[in-house]
Design a protein around this motif. Structure first.
Motif: not given
Length: 193
Positions: A136-146
């Protein structure tokens, strides 16, 4: 200054990047150029020899540049100056945000780095799905989490359970700005996990 205002100010300072470096660099270059021009002017008034070129010589050189330079060179120089100007304008006006998020707290200013949120969300999704640490990998942006889930080959995962766990994890942080999660389950699975 009230405590709420001070907290908002501290949070903004930590979540937005400073323009100090670009400002100091630009001001230093401009100051050096203007000091050099002033020195050349003073030397010309005192009838001393110039360091690089007298103001009259520099003026003649500038007026002769269009006649002695290829048009492509003038266009390239103009384009370079335009790009530099646009970059400075963008640096001055764009909201330089850092990869940090504010957490609501009644007593203090709390700011969390995006990588910390990504790690916690990945861990919660991984534990919910019963997967190994690298799946499981996660990226966090300004308004979104993928969240990207790579299941073990031959074993299906419950997208709804993972989505509910991620929503619950993000809701527990009481972030200042809502972050919308997206769950992506990869088709090719991991072997031997």
């Amino acid at each position: 200054m009230s405590q709420d205002r001070a907290i908002r100010r501290l949070v903004r300072r930590e979540t937005h990047s400073s323009r100090a470096t670009a400002s100091i660099l630009t001001a230093s270059v401009l100051a050096a150029v203007f000091l050099w021009l002033a020195l050349e002017t003073v030397l010309a008034l005192l009838q001393e020899s110039p360091l690089l070129g007298s103001p009259g010589r520099l003026g003649r050189w500038l007026t002769g540049v269009p006649a002695t330079t290829l048009p492509a060179g003038l266009v390239a120089a103009g384009a370079g100056l335009a790009v530099l100007g646009l970059a400075l304008l963008a640096a001055a006006t764009m909201p330089g945000r850092r990869s940090r998020h504010a957490v609501h707290s009644g007593r203090s200013a709390v700011v969390v780095d995006g990588e910390v949120i990504a790690s916690a969300v990945s861990r919660r999704a991984r534990l919910t799905a019963g997967l190994a640490p690298g799946q499981v990998t996660t990226t966090v942006g300004k308004r979104a989490v993928r969240v990207q889930v790579r299941p073990t080959s031959g074993v299906s995962v419950d997208r709804d359970a993972i989505s509910a766990a991620v929503d619950d994890e993000l809701a527990g942080y009481s972030l200042g700005r809502r972050i919308a999660p997206t769950i992506h389950i990869m088709r090719e699975g991991a072997l031997g996990q």
